[in-house]
Design a protein around this motif. Sequence first.
Motif, PDB file in Angstrom:
ATOM      1  N   GLY A  98       0.736  -1.168  -0.053  1.00 36.49           N
ATOM      2  CA  GLY A  98      -0.047   0.000   0.058  1.00 36.49           C
ATOM      3  C   GLY A  98       0.970   1.277  -0.068  1.00 36.49           C
ATOM      4  N   ARG A  99       0.515   2.636   0.620  1.00 33.09           N
ATOM      5  CA  ARG A  99       1.335   3.547   0.609  1.00 33.09           C
ATOM      6  C   ARG A  99       2.203   3.564   1.448  1.00 33.09           C
ATOM      7  N   LYS A 100       3.172   4.380   0.974  1.00 34.74           N
ATOM      8  CA  LYS A 100       4.496   4.808   1.817  1.00 34.74           C
ATOM      9  C   LYS A 100       4.176   5.523   3.206  1.00 34.74           C
ATOM     10  N   LEU A 101       4.536   4.581   4.198  1.00 29.54           N
ATOM     11  CA  LEU A 101       4.000   5.299   5.674  1.00 29.54           C
ATOM     12  C   LEU A 101       4.951   6.509   6.076  1.00 29.54           C
ATOM     13  N   GLY A 102       6.247   6.420   5.670  1.00 26.00           N
ATOM     14  CA  GLY A 102       7.313   7.321   6.288  1.00 26.00           C
ATOM     15  C   GLY A 102       8.758   6.363   5.759  1.00 26.00           C
ATOM     16  N   LYS A 103       9.492   7.492   6.156  1.00 21.86           N
ATOM     17  CA  LYS A 103      11.003   6.957   5.878  1.00 21.86           C
ATOM     18  C   LYS A 103      11.905   7.361   7.171  1.00 21.86           C
ATOM     19  N   GLY A 104      12.896   6.688   7.188  1.00 24.38           N
ATOM     20  CA  GLY A 104      13.625   6.893   8.424  1.00 24.38           C
ATOM     21  C   GLY A 104      15.371   6.842   7.640  1.00 24.38           C
ATOM     22  N   LYS A 105      16.319   6.940   8.557  1.00 22.00           N
ATOM     23  CA  LYS A 105      17.753   6.919   8.224  1.00 22.00           C
ATOM     24  C   LYS A 105      17.887   6.087   7.200  1.00 22.00           C
ATOM     25  N   LYS A 155      12.649   2.899   4.391  1.00 24.08           N
ATOM     26  CA  LYS A 155      11.208   3.333   4.066  1.00 24.08           C
ATOM     27  C   LYS A 155      10.301   2.138   4.666  1.00 24.08           C
ATOM     28  N   VAL A 156       9.264   2.794   5.162  1.00 28.07           N
ATOM     29  CA  VAL A 156       8.187   1.878   5.676  1.00 28.07           C
ATOM     30  C   VAL A 156       6.832   1.849   4.644  1.00 28.07           C
ATOM     31  N   TYR A 157       6.264   0.924   4.319  1.00 29.72           N
ATOM     32  CA  TYR A 157       5.010   0.740   3.541  1.00 29.72           C
ATOM     33  C   TYR A 157       3.968   0.075   4.135  1.00 29.72           C
ATOM     34  N   LEU A 159       6.589  -5.882  10.205  1.00 32.22           N
ATOM     35  CA  LEU A 159       6.331  -5.093  11.499  1.00 32.22           C
ATOM     36  C   LEU A 159       4.795  -4.868  11.909  1.00 32.22           C
ATOM     37  N   GLU A 160       4.266  -4.837  13.027  1.00 35.78           N
ATOM     38  CA  GLU A 160       2.942  -4.329  13.335  1.00 35.78           C
ATOM     39  C   GLU A 160       2.542  -3.122  12.801  1.00 35.78           C
ATOM     40  N   TYR A 161       1.414  -3.033  12.369  1.00 35.67           N
ATOM     41  CA  TYR A 161       0.878  -1.599  11.890  1.00 35.67           C
ATOM     42  C   TYR A 161       0.388  -0.588  12.968  1.00 35.67           C
ATOM     43  N   ALA A 162       0.808   0.312  13.260  1.00 29.79           N
ATOM     44  CA  ALA A 162       0.465   1.298  14.209  1.00 29.79           C
ATOM     45  C   ALA A 162      -0.567   2.360  13.709  1.00 29.79           C
ATOM     46  N   GLY A 163      -1.896   2.006  14.095  1.00 28.11           N
ATOM     47  CA  GLY A 163      -2.819   2.721  13.328  1.00 28.11           C
ATOM     48  C   GLY A 163      -3.053   4.137  13.457  1.00 28.11           C
ATOM     49  N   GLN A 164      -2.333   4.737  14.557  1.00 25.85           N
ATOM     50  CA  GLN A 164      -2.346   6.313  14.413  1.00 25.85           C
ATOM     51  C   GLN A 164      -0.863   7.122  14.291  1.00 25.85           C
ATOM     52  N   GLY A 165       0.012   6.155  13.845  1.00 27.82           N
ATOM     53  CA  GLY A 165       1.188   6.756  13.188  1.00 27.82           C
ATOM     54  C   GLY A 165       2.341   7.398  14.120  1.00 27.82           C
ATOM     55  N   GLU A 166       2.979   8.148  13.610  1.00 27.41           N
ATOM     56  CA  GLU A 166       4.538   8.599  14.392  1.00 27.41           C
ATOM     57  C   GLU A 166       4.054   9.540  15.229  1.00 27.41           C
ATOM     58  N   MET A 167       4.599   9.225  16.575  1.00 24.91           N
ATOM     59  CA  MET A 167       4.391  10.188  17.809  1.00 24.91           C
ATOM     60  C   MET A 167       5.072  11.410  17.342  1.00 24.91           C
TER      61      MET A 167
HETATM   62  C1  LIG Z   1       2.514   7.286   9.224  1.00 28.53           C
HETATM   63  C2  LIG Z   1       1.251   6.620   9.565  1.00 28.53           C
HETATM   64  N1  LIG Z   1      -0.116   7.040   9.555  1.00 28.53           N
HETATM   65  N2  LIG Z   1      -1.023   6.457   9.922  1.00 28.53           N
HETATM   66  C3  LIG Z   1      -2.189   6.669   9.972  1.00 28.53           C
HETATM   67  C4  LIG Z   1      -0.337   5.373  10.357  1.00 28.53           C
HETATM   68  C5  LIG Z   1       1.164   5.374  10.113  1.00 28.53           C
HETATM   69  C6  LIG Z   1       2.069   4.350  10.497  1.00 28.53           C
HETATM   70  N3  LIG Z   1       3.424   4.717  10.246  1.00 28.53           N
HETATM   71  C7  LIG Z   1       4.003   3.459  10.671  1.00 28.53           C
HETATM   72  C8  LIG Z   1       5.188   2.990  10.776  1.00 28.53           C
HETATM   73  C9  LIG Z   1       6.569   4.178  10.317  1.00 28.53           C
HETATM   74  C10 LIG Z   1       6.393   4.813   9.381  1.00 28.53           C
HETATM   75  N4  LIG Z   1       7.594   5.534   9.189  1.00 28.53           N
HETATM   76  N5  LIG Z   1       8.398   5.134  10.306  1.00 28.53           N
HETATM   77  C11 LIG Z   1       9.536   5.708  10.579  1.00 28.53           C
HETATM   78  C12 LIG Z   1      10.655   4.891   9.873  1.00 28.53           C
HETATM   79  C13 LIG Z   1      10.700   4.537   8.633  1.00 28.53           C
HETATM   80  C14 LIG Z   1      11.807   3.814   8.527  1.00 28.53           C
HETATM   81  C15 LIG Z   1      12.929   3.392   9.178  1.00 28.53           C
HETATM   82  C16 LIG Z   1      12.763   3.834  10.531  1.00 28.53           C
HETATM   83  C17 LIG Z   1      11.833   4.535  11.053  1.00 28.53           C
HETATM   84  C18 LIG Z   1       7.608   4.085  10.909  1.00 28.53           C
HETATM   85  C19 LIG Z   1       5.561   1.700  11.375  1.00 28.53           C
HETATM   86 CL1  LIG Z   1       7.077   1.114  11.383  1.00 28.53          CL
HETATM   87  C20 LIG Z   1       4.432   0.840  11.746  1.00 28.53           C
HETATM   88  N6  LIG Z   1       3.052   1.348  11.719  1.00 28.53           N
HETATM   89  C21 LIG Z   1       3.052   2.645  11.268  1.00 28.53           C
HETATM   90  N7  LIG Z   1       1.750   3.297  10.940  1.00 28.53           N
END
Ligand SMILES: Cc1nn(C)cc1-c1nc2c(-c3cnn(Cc4ccccc4)c3)c(Cl)cnc2[nH]1
Length: 283
Positions: A18-25, A28-30, A92-100
């Motif tokens: 699905g969509r790219k959720l974020g990226k770290g050093k 990337k996380v999808y 990894l487990e999907y965290a429903g509300q994203g990054e702190m």
């Molecule tokens: C963004 C976002 N919005 N919503 C509604 C949910 C998310 C969500 N993000 C995650 C993420 C998530 C995304 N980016 N990152 C930061 C990162 C990326 C790459 C290397 C190290 C650290 C973690 C995860 Cl791991 C696990 N679950 C996640 N859920």
Amino acid sequence: KQPSVPVRQYSLSSFEIGRKLGKGKFGKVYCARDKATGYVCALKVMEKKELIHFKVEKQFRREIEIQSNLRHPNILRLFGHFHDSERVFLILEYAGQGEMFKVLRKKGRFDDVLASQYICQIASALSYLHKKHIIHRDLKPENLLIGLDGEVKLSDFGWSVHTPTSRRTTMCGTLDYLPPEMVEAKDHDSRVDLWALGVLTYEFLVGNPPFEEPAHKATYKRISKVDLKIPPYVSVEAADLIRRLLQHQPERRFPLDQIPDHPWIVKNRPYWPTNNAADKKSG
Ligand SMILES: Cc1nn(C)cc1-c1nc2c(-c3cnn(Cc4ccccc4)c3)c(Cl)cnc2[nH]1
């Protein structure tokens, strides 16, 4: 004898990406769905050549070994991993509300009720880790996620190690969370996480970490001197916990298992925690 659950072999084709959720050093996380079960997870993708270039393969292997054996509601689950010719993948487990850190930057700072709930949950996760002789060593908003019911999830165990240890890899990134014994490169133990918890409590309530300075050298000096200035709008109870955690001497830092009974946590614990999983179960 219980039949052992067969360990499934995963590959990229096991998932709909699905969509790219974020990226770290590193990587990337999808968002990803397991085709066989429909289960939604987070797929962390890292380039092997990057891990080699940054000499973090050992750290990466440790992250897998440590995180896959942890089971705690406030620690992000690592279900499995696999690789292809150029990349490695963590399921990894999907965290429903994203990054702190994104929520904190957006809100600026948290109130006592929200901050104390987060800190109590993080203390519970740290207590679980310390009982397994694991120190996280990299506690900061960037390594925290928020689950569907608003619960905190500790993630990114790249820097965690088994205690006691003295760091061999040079630190990179922010110094803000390091305790005096680490900035002075002394031997350190699980109480480094207590210091970081104090820094995190301060950052949740103020919006920036307590010893932040533009130059590393200045930050280092303020940490070493515990040059702590707590703004007047921070409640007396919160300031008390921050001061008890940000003690220069590790043995004087407030113990994790007393955190749930600290006045700041007790006073701000909601009677009826709203929409948490327990609520849903009891209906
Ligand atoms: C963004 C976002 N919005 N919503 C509604 C949910 C998310 C969500 N993000 C995650 C993420 C998530 C995304 N980016 N990152 C930061 C990162 C990326 C790459 C290397 C190290 C650290 C973690 C995860 Cl791991 C696990 N679950 C996640 N859920």
